[in-house]
Design a protein around this motif. Structure first.
Motif: not given
Length: 443
Positions: A147-156, A174-177, A210-216
């Motif tokens: 649960g420390l790391v998450r991968m997600a796939e999004f449409d831009i 922060d903390s995103l690749t 960071s994934i949540n921030d990116f999604a928002d």
């Protein structure tokens, strides 16, 4: 590894296609036509017969097998296959089942049925529905490193703040690749000068925050799926409602069959069960289904799920998630406007495949119907990464690889060119499927 797969349906085929390059694979199936077709389409040995027959298993090479995977569409058959294999050898056995009750029985009695690992298709699908529903705009979500790391796939979207910017310009989280882009039929492993376009599908790896921030920022959907409507009290629909309940939600569930509606209402105390036809637009309008954050279509046919999803979208639902049994329909569903299409058989194949990897592979997520994978590997002392910074070490890896995150002693590390990998680290890597086996051997 020598692997015997019993059942050549979509799950069995997907597993076999994933393993054929690196393992010796034998498939057993009762359908002679299917066996003949697989003989020409996959580089595997095929046997026509009944996988519950011990003699047939021996013919397939049971004595030398390291793994037997029972993945027919019948739960009892799969349990019998594993029991027969276990009675004759000490082979590792995996059984695919659809009923959660069977999984719970197995979990409550170690080693029951001769099964070493059991995969419940409906529960896996329900868990995937919950993960994706909770992250706005995501098409695929998986967790790694406990649960420390998450991968997600999004449409831009074309109006996204990061559209038409380079990865370097967009990399202020922060903390995103940024791992890769899927653009039409092309897969692009990202670099600093890669330009992100509207319409791209992007894969990111990082901390959950960071994934949540990116999604928002990159999506226009609400932050949370507070109002959830599930259409269909199929086993997947029931398990999805139960999954939402267990995480504090109070979903609504629509089921047309009176007896089934009453049964699930008694089992789901925090779910409002409504007995109605979900294609009745007057009912949907009256119950304000259009105001839902997420509508999950989990009926008993792909066509019904498509219809319900399109109706929900027309009513103004923020997000639609449809369960599809035919994997070829996934792209079609998303083309006509369904936000996320989830195939239970793909979810099952993904879970089983990780058992066929090296002992160091902890987690596997398949992307874009197995065009690429995100994997978690525990780094050994002989790894090409150890003792070197990532910028140098990746020169010895084939093209199509991105190191997305590192977990070290419960700490999340965002990899940069100067980061050094240590033995025992868990690295989460995006890998082009064409070079997967080479990468696993090197790391």
């Amino acid at each position: 590894m020598y692997v015997i797969i019993v059942g050549a349906g979509e799950v069995g085929r997907s597993i076999a296609a994933n393993l054929e390059d690196a393992h010796d694979v034998v498939i057993i199936d009762r359908d002679a036509e299917v066996i003949e077709e697989l003989t020409y389409s996959l580089d595997v040995l095929t046997i026509h017969g009944d996988g519950t027959d011990l003699e047939r298993l021996r013919e397939a090479g049971l004595e030398q097998a390291g793994l037997v995977i029972a993945c027919t569409d019948n739960d009892e058959t799969n349990a019998v296959v594993c029991g027969a294999a276990k009675a004759a050898t000490d082979v590792f056995t995996i059984a695919r089942v659809r009923r959660r009750t069977l999984l719970e029985t197995w979990q409550g009695s170690q080693g029951a049925f001769g099964v070493d690992f059991m995969v419940c298709t409906d529960l896996l699908t329900a868990q995937t529905i919950f993960r994706i529903s909770g992250l706005p705009g995501a098409h695929d979500v998986d967790t790694f490193a406990g649960g420390l790391v998450r991968m997600a796939e999004f449409d831009i979207p074309v109006d996204s703040p990061i559209a038409d910017r380079t990865v370097s310009e967009a990399d202020y989280y922060d903390s995103l690749t940024f791992a890769a882009l899927f653009r039409d039929d092309e897969m692009i492993v990202t670099r600093g000068d890669t330009v992100i376009r509207g319409g791209d599908r992007i894969v990111v790896i990082g901390s959950p925050d960071s994934i949540n921030d990116f999604a928002d920022e990159v999506t226009a959907t609400p932050d949370d799926a507070e109002e959830v409507v599930i259409v269909g009290a199929s086993e997947i629909g029931f398990q999805a409602a139960r999954e939402f309940e267990e995480h504090g939600f109070r979903p609504r569930l629509i089921e047309q069959d009176h007896d089934r509606a009453r049964e699930v209402a008694e089992s789901l105390p925090n779910t409002m069960v409504m007995e109605s036809d979900a294609t009745n637009t007057q009912f949907l309008a009256r119950e304000h289904v259009g105001e839902a954050d997420v509508v999950v279509a989990a009926l008993d046919s792909d066509e019904k799920n498509l219809l319900v999803s399109l109706l929900a979208d027309r009513l103004g639902v923020d997000r639609t998630v449809a369960v599809i049994e035919t994997v070829e329909y996934a792209e079609l569903f998303e083309t006509v406007g369904i936000d996320v299409a989830i195939n239970p058989r793909e979810e099952t194949a993904e879970e089983i495949v990780r058992f066929t990897r090296t002992d160091h592979t902890e987690q596997v997520a398949m992307l874009e119907h197995d065009r690429a994978e995100v994997i978690e590997i525990e780094v050994g002392v002989d790894s090409v990464l150890v003792g070197r910074n990532i910028a140098d070490a990746t020169n010895d890896l084939p093209a199509g690889v991105v190191i997305g995150a590192i977990s070290r002693g419960g700490e999340h590390i965002t990899p940069r060119g100067s980061t050094a990998v240590q033995p025992g680290d868990h690295v989460i890597i995006f890998v082009d499927a064409a070079v997967l086996d080479e990468v696993v051997n090197l790391i």
